[in-house]
Design a protein around this motif. Structure first.
Motif, mmCIF file in Angstrom:
data_model
loop_
_atom_site.group_PDB
_atom_site.id
_atom_site.type_symbol
_atom_site.label_atom_id
_atom_site.label_comp_id
_atom_site.label_asym_id
_atom_site.label_seq_id
_atom_site.Cartn_x
_atom_site.Cartn_y
_atom_site.Cartn_z
ATOM 1 N N TYR A 118 0.867 -1.178 0.000
ATOM 2 C CA TYR A 118 0.000 0.000 0.000
ATOM 3 C C TYR A 118 0.904 1.229 0.000
ATOM 4 C CZ TYR A 118 -3.505 -3.373 1.594
ATOM 5 O OH TYR A 118 -4.343 -4.466 1.702
ATOM 6 N N SER A 222 -4.923 3.988 -7.744
ATOM 7 C CA SER A 222 -5.683 2.821 -8.207
ATOM 8 C C SER A 222 -7.093 3.184 -8.626
ATOM 9 C CB SER A 222 -5.730 1.763 -7.107
ATOM 10 O OG SER A 222 -4.431 1.297 -6.793
ATOM 11 N N PRO A 232 -7.441 -4.157 -9.509
ATOM 12 C CA PRO A 232 -6.211 -4.523 -8.787
ATOM 13 C C PRO A 232 -5.086 -4.883 -9.753
ATOM 14 C CG PRO A 232 -7.834 -6.288 -8.656
ATOM 15 C CD PRO A 232 -8.528 -5.118 -9.283
ATOM 16 N N ARG A 255 -1.570 -1.421 -4.174
ATOM 17 C CA ARG A 255 -2.714 -0.506 -4.121
ATOM 18 C C ARG A 255 -2.179 0.895 -3.852
ATOM 19 N NH1 ARG A 255 -8.182 -0.061 -3.246
ATOM 20 N NH2 ARG A 255 -8.857 1.655 -1.924
ATOM 21 N N CYS A 257 -3.086 4.543 -2.949
ATOM 22 C CA CYS A 257 -4.233 5.189 -2.317
ATOM 23 C C CYS A 257 -3.752 6.384 -1.488
ATOM 24 C CB CYS A 257 -4.997 4.201 -1.436
ATOM 25 S SG CYS A 257 -3.939 3.317 -0.267
#
Length: 377
Positions: A118, A222, A232, A255, A257
């Protein structure tokens, strides 16, 4: 005078003077001109070629220095469906990520439970590369982004138009970038699949360290429309030879974010609930079900005025088959309670006929008794 001065100068590396060189060249050229006049057009070209090959001094004059050979890093795999399984290979190729927790302030965090990275947009994510022995000289590391789901895997991963227009670099359409060694990084795009990748030369670990660190940046969220669009993705990191032979492969999900720590914590909790045993929701058990797990107790009527037994016992049922049996036991228990309740009602009615309430004779009132007649009457 000038020609004599040139002749007297000694040239290094055994090079001849220009007059000597010209004297050697004039004779072949005159021969070529004579051949061109006497022979047909098609044959004098061959004579010209042979004459040039017979002039060693001219070849030395126009001989080019060998160009510096660049590493042929090859192109990304042309397969429509790339391989996404881990393959440590002969060199035991491994990846390791720094532990950063799930705080809201982190810009990059890795979940070992989900094998997922992440990170925030355009923020550096350190990746540690470990090998058991030194790869061949000139080995490279290649990073490629692919879609995870099968319905999207054939499509190339690119940045959204909005972020591309804001960027001015030549490789602005690439999602993955290598920071820190940007001058040595090379960006490729396959001609057939249009899949993009970035390579960087492998550097052995520094003294006192067991791993090599590369810095990756992901240049689009994403959720960007026109780009990943909430689909994904996986990042394939491979160790390759200069000729493009894969020595090792590692894959992990990514991901991009705004809050990596929060999203990691949320997805890990959801994964634990899904992977754990399925439990049925505990229903609120009424006092009527207490006789299922405890010795039979005589339930007191609500009209008695006394407090009911508030102790409640729960039991868990797993599986649909057992749940059906639970419903059966529940009905049996309710039936027993109903029978007991009816018996209590009949008991109360019998007491009322005898002139007594469930609590006994009430104070201040006498029971009506039929008077007995005397013998004289």
């Amino acid at each position: 005078m000038e020609e004599q001065g040139v002749e007297n100068v000694s040239l290094p590396l055994s090079q001849e003077s220009f007059p000597d060189l010209w004297a050697n060249v004039v004779m072949p050229i005159s021969t070529i001109q004579t051949a061109a006049l006497n022979e047909p057009t098609g044959s004098w070209v061959a004579s010209l070629t042979m004459a040039l090959m017979d002039m060693p001094d001219l070849n030395c004059l126009f001989e080019l220095q060998p160009s510096i050979s660049t590493l042929d890093t090859g192109s990304p795999p042309t397969s429509t469906v790339p391989v996404t399984t881990d393959h440590p290979g002969e060199y035991d190729f491994k990846l390791r990520f720094q532990k950063s927790g799930t705080a809201k302030s982190v810009t990059s965090t890795y979940s070992e439970l989900l094998n997922k990275l992440y990170c925030q947009l355009a923020k550096t994510s350190p990746v540690e590369v470990l090998v058991s022995k030194e790869p061949p000289k000139g080995a490279i590391l290649r990073a490629t982004a692919v879609y995870k789901k099968s319905e999207h895997v054939a499509e190339a991963v690119r940045r959204c138009p909005h972020h591309q227009n804001e960027d001015s670099v030549e490789h602005r359409s690439h999602l993955i970038r290598v920071e820190g060694s940007s001058q040595r990084a090379q960006y490729f795009e396959d001609l057939h699949t249009k899949r993009q990748s970035v390579t960087v030369p492998y550097e052995p670990p520094q003294l006192g360290s067991e791993f090599t660190t590369i810095l990756l940046s992901f240049m689009c969220n994403s959720s960007c429309m026109g780009g990943m669009n909430r689909r994904p993705i996986l990042t394939i990191l491979t160790l390759e030879t200069p000729e493009g032979l894969v020595l090792g492969r590692r894959c992990f999900e990514v991901r991009v974010c705004a809050c990596p720590g929060r999203d990691r914590k949320t997805e890990e909790q959801a994964n634990k609930k899904e992977s754990g045993p399925k439990q049925t929701k505990k229903r609120k058990v009424t006092p009527n079900t207490s006789s299922l797990t405890t010795p039979a107790k005589k339930m007191k009527s609500s009209s008695s005025g006394e407090d009911e037994d508030k102790e409640v016992f729960h039991f868990e049922v797993y599986g649909r088959e057992r749940y059906g049996r639970y419903e059966m036991f529940k009905k049996i228990n309710e039936g027993l309670d109903l029978v007991e309740s009816d018996a209590e009602k009949y008991r109360q009615k019998g007491k009322k006929k005898d002139g007594q309430t469930p609590e006994g004779p009430k104070k201040g009132k006498k029971l009506l008794v039929k008077e007995e007649k005397s013998d004289s009457d």
